[in-house]
Design a protein around this motif. Sequence first.
Motif, PDB file in Angstrom:
ATOM      1  N   VAL A  27       7.542  46.822 -11.759  1.00 59.07           N
ATOM      2  CA  VAL A  27       6.614  47.132 -13.266  1.00 59.07           C
ATOM      3  C   VAL A  27       6.677  46.819 -14.469  1.00 59.07           C
ATOM      4  CG1 VAL A  27       6.186  49.737 -14.211  1.00 59.07           C
ATOM      5  CG2 VAL A  27       6.435  49.471 -11.958  1.00 59.07           C
ATOM      6  N   LEU A  28       8.322  46.899 -14.301  1.00 58.86           N
ATOM      7  CA  LEU A  28       8.599  46.089 -16.469  1.00 58.86           C
ATOM      8  C   LEU A  28       8.326  44.786 -16.186  1.00 58.86           C
ATOM      9  CD1 LEU A  28      12.460  47.783 -16.790  1.00 58.86           C
ATOM     10  CD2 LEU A  28      10.782  48.306 -17.569  1.00 58.86           C
ATOM     11  N   ARG A  29       8.701  44.091 -15.536  1.00 54.34           N
ATOM     12  CA  ARG A  29       7.703  42.225 -15.380  1.00 54.34           C
ATOM     13  C   ARG A  29       6.535  42.972 -15.677  1.00 54.34           C
ATOM     14  NH1 ARG A  29       4.381  39.866 -12.579  1.00 54.34           N
ATOM     15  NH2 ARG A  29       4.268  38.159 -12.206  1.00 54.34           N
ATOM     16  N   CYS A  30       5.636  43.389 -15.069  1.00 57.51           N
ATOM     17  CA  CYS A  30       4.416  42.905 -14.999  1.00 57.51           C
ATOM     18  C   CYS A  30       4.014  44.347 -16.923  1.00 57.51           C
ATOM     19  CB  CYS A  30       3.796  44.408 -14.021  1.00 57.51           C
ATOM     20  SG  CYS A  30       3.996  43.288 -12.580  1.00 57.51           S
ATOM     21  N   ILE A  31       4.536  44.899 -16.813  1.00 57.16           N
ATOM     22  CA  ILE A  31       4.502  45.223 -18.324  1.00 57.16           C
ATOM     23  C   ILE A  31       4.314  44.115 -19.388  1.00 57.16           C
ATOM     24  CG2 ILE A  31       5.485  46.929 -20.512  1.00 57.16           C
ATOM     25  CD1 ILE A  31       6.051  48.387 -17.908  1.00 57.16           C
ATOM     26  N   ASP A  32       5.848  43.669 -19.014  1.00 51.00           N
ATOM     27  CA  ASP A  32       6.857  42.667 -20.406  1.00 51.00           C
ATOM     28  C   ASP A  32       5.751  41.080 -20.019  1.00 51.00           C
ATOM     29  OD1 ASP A  32       9.186  43.817 -20.640  1.00 51.00           O
ATOM     30  OD2 ASP A  32      10.218  42.584 -19.783  1.00 51.00           O
ATOM     31  N   LEU A  33       5.120  40.589 -18.909  1.00 46.72           N
ATOM     32  CA  LEU A  33       4.078  39.595 -19.602  1.00 46.72           C
ATOM     33  C   LEU A  33       2.656  40.374 -19.394  1.00 46.72           C
ATOM     34  CD1 LEU A  33       5.217  38.017 -15.314  1.00 46.72           C
ATOM     35  CD2 LEU A  33       6.094  37.656 -18.253  1.00 46.72           C
ATOM     36  N   GLY A  34       2.233  41.197 -19.789  1.00 51.90           N
ATOM     37  CA  GLY A  34       0.931  41.973 -19.722  1.00 51.90           C
ATOM     38  C   GLY A  34      -0.173  41.246 -18.727  1.00 51.90           C
ATOM     39  N   GLU A  35       0.947  42.273 -17.596  1.00 54.06           N
ATOM     40  CA  GLU A  35      -0.197  42.443 -16.846  1.00 54.06           C
ATOM     41  C   GLU A  35      -0.964  43.159 -15.924  1.00 54.06           C
ATOM     42  OE1 GLU A  35       2.145  40.324 -13.644  1.00 54.06           O
ATOM     43  OE2 GLU A  35       1.358  37.707 -13.726  1.00 54.06           O
ATOM     44  N   TYR A  36      -0.659  44.599 -17.514  1.00 57.29           N
ATOM     45  CA  TYR A  36      -0.792  46.226 -17.096  1.00 57.29           C
ATOM     46  C   TYR A  36      -2.166  46.581 -17.704  1.00 57.29           C
ATOM     47  CZ  TYR A  36       2.334  48.217 -13.607  1.00 57.29           C
ATOM     48  OH  TYR A  36       3.198  48.425 -12.239  1.00 57.29           O
ATOM     49  N   PHE A  37      -3.379  47.154 -17.341  1.00 59.32           N
ATOM     50  CA  PHE A  37      -4.073  47.927 -18.667  1.00 59.32           C
ATOM     51  C   PHE A  37      -4.115  49.548 -18.134  1.00 59.32           C
ATOM     52  CE2 PHE A  37      -6.336  43.817 -17.835  1.00 59.32           C
ATOM     53  CZ  PHE A  37      -6.352  43.357 -19.510  1.00 59.32           C
ATOM     54  N   VAL A  38      -3.706  50.292 -19.066  1.00 56.64           N
ATOM     55  CA  VAL A  38      -3.915  51.527 -18.646  1.00 56.64           C
ATOM     56  C   VAL A  38      -5.695  51.977 -19.525  1.00 56.64           C
ATOM     57  CG1 VAL A  38      -1.974  52.095 -18.318  1.00 56.64           C
ATOM     58  CG2 VAL A  38      -2.548  51.740 -20.858  1.00 56.64           C
ATOM     59  N   ALA A  39      -6.213  53.079 -17.864  1.00 53.85           N
ATOM     60  CA  ALA A  39      -7.121  54.253 -19.032  1.00 53.85           C
ATOM     61  C   ALA A  39      -6.647  55.075 -19.433  1.00 53.85           C
ATOM     62  CB  ALA A  39      -7.929  54.435 -18.304  1.00 53.85           C
ATOM     63  N   ARG A  40      -6.827  55.389 -20.634  1.00 54.38           N
ATOM     64  CA  ARG A  40      -6.158  57.411 -21.428  1.00 54.38           C
ATOM     65  C   ARG A  40      -7.585  57.565 -21.891  1.00 54.38           C
ATOM     66  NH1 ARG A  40      -2.189  53.641 -23.818  1.00 54.38           N
ATOM     67  NH2 ARG A  40      -0.675  54.774 -23.464  1.00 54.38           N
ATOM     68  N   GLU A  41      -7.839  59.126 -21.914  1.00 55.29           N
ATOM     69  CA  GLU A  41      -8.542  59.980 -21.511  1.00 55.29           C
ATOM     70  C   GLU A  41      -8.304  60.704 -22.397  1.00 55.29           C
ATOM     71  OE1 GLU A  41     -10.966  61.529 -18.225  1.00 55.29           O
ATOM     72  OE2 GLU A  41     -12.172  60.033 -18.416  1.00 55.29           O
ATOM     73  N   GLN A  42      -8.078  61.446 -23.819  1.00 55.20           N
ATOM     74  CA  GLN A  42      -7.842  61.989 -24.755  1.00 55.20           C
ATOM     75  C   GLN A  42      -6.319  61.570 -25.028  1.00 55.20           C
ATOM     76  OE1 GLN A  42      -9.673  65.745 -23.794  1.00 55.20           O
ATOM     77  NE2 GLN A  42     -11.112  65.258 -24.089  1.00 55.20           N
ATOM     78  N   ALA A  43      -6.022  60.735 -24.782  1.00 52.73           N
ATOM     79  CA  ALA A  43      -4.609  60.397 -24.867  1.00 52.73           C
ATOM     80  C   ALA A  43      -3.730  60.196 -23.618  1.00 52.73           C
ATOM     81  CB  ALA A  43      -3.948  60.663 -25.985  1.00 52.73           C
ATOM     82  N   GLU A  44      -4.486  60.693 -23.221  1.00 52.63           N
ATOM     83  CA  GLU A  44      -3.399  60.987 -21.680  1.00 52.63           C
ATOM     84  C   GLU A  44      -4.325  59.905 -20.690  1.00 52.63           C
ATOM     85  OE1 GLU A  44      -3.919  64.006 -17.143  1.00 52.63           O
ATOM     86  OE2 GLU A  44      -5.234  65.015 -18.885  1.00 52.63           O
ATOM     87  N   ILE A  45      -2.969  59.140 -19.938  1.00 48.62           N
ATOM     88  CA  ILE A  45      -3.368  57.525 -19.708  1.00 48.62           C
ATOM     89  C   ILE A  45      -3.810  58.307 -17.377  1.00 48.62           C
ATOM     90  CG2 ILE A  45      -2.521  56.102 -17.844  1.00 48.62           C
ATOM     91  CD1 ILE A  45       0.188  56.112 -19.881  1.00 48.62           C
ATOM     92  N   VAL A  46      -5.389  58.403 -17.721  1.00 46.03           N
ATOM     93  CA  VAL A  46      -5.773  59.131 -16.111  1.00 46.03           C
ATOM     94  C   VAL A  46      -5.396  57.684 -15.725  1.00 46.03           C
ATOM     95  CG1 VAL A  46      -6.968  60.314 -17.402  1.00 46.03           C
ATOM     96  CG2 VAL A  46      -7.950  58.106 -16.932  1.00 46.03           C
ATOM     97  N   GLY A  47      -5.524  56.285 -15.262  1.00 50.64           N
ATOM     98  CA  GLY A  47      -5.253  55.276 -14.354  1.00 50.64           C
ATOM     99  C   GLY A  47      -4.934  53.996 -14.861  1.00 50.64           C
ATOM    100  N   PHE A  48      -4.517  53.378 -14.295  1.00 51.50           N
ATOM    101  CA  PHE A  48      -4.112  51.837 -14.246  1.00 51.50           C
ATOM    102  C   PHE A  48      -4.845  50.397 -13.276  1.00 51.50           C
ATOM    103  CE2 PHE A  48      -1.514  53.106 -10.940  1.00 51.50           C
ATOM    104  CZ  PHE A  48      -1.106  52.155  -9.950  1.00 51.50           C
TER     105      PHE A  48
END
Length: 139
Positions: A27-48
């Motif tokens: 997870v940390l590797r993917c965050i560092d490399l920009g290999e995630y997207f997250v979806a937010r609804e009303q500031a709450e993460i609802v998916g990735f």
Amino acid sequence: MVEIAKPGLTDKDWLFREDDHVGKQWVLRCIDLGEYFVAREQAEIVGFLRFSRFWGRIPYLEMIRVREGHRRSGVGTALYRAWEGEMRESGARLLMTSSECDESRPQDWHRRNGFSETGSIELPGIQTVPEIFFLKKLD
């Protein structure tokens, strides 16, 4: 309204919980490399959406997950479109993804988003059913 963004380190605990089968280091590797997207609804993460690059070159959608209660509302499609757009802008001409052969809903989703089945592979000792691979050519 859904907002799609790259996660920051403040989102890591949420990703540790929701993407727990890959382990904290991945997870940390993917965050560092920009290999995630997250979806937010009303500031709450609802998916990735998590991706990597097959052979270090072909963008490979590894996992897309939307939390219960937010599924079938366009969140997954918004995540996918953000990823496809970024991959297209980076010069990708081909996208790749896969699902287990007994997962009809994900396969239908891949086809609706322009992917075509390209083959399968058996992974004895890892999965009990074959993995089906899908490709999408970008123009």
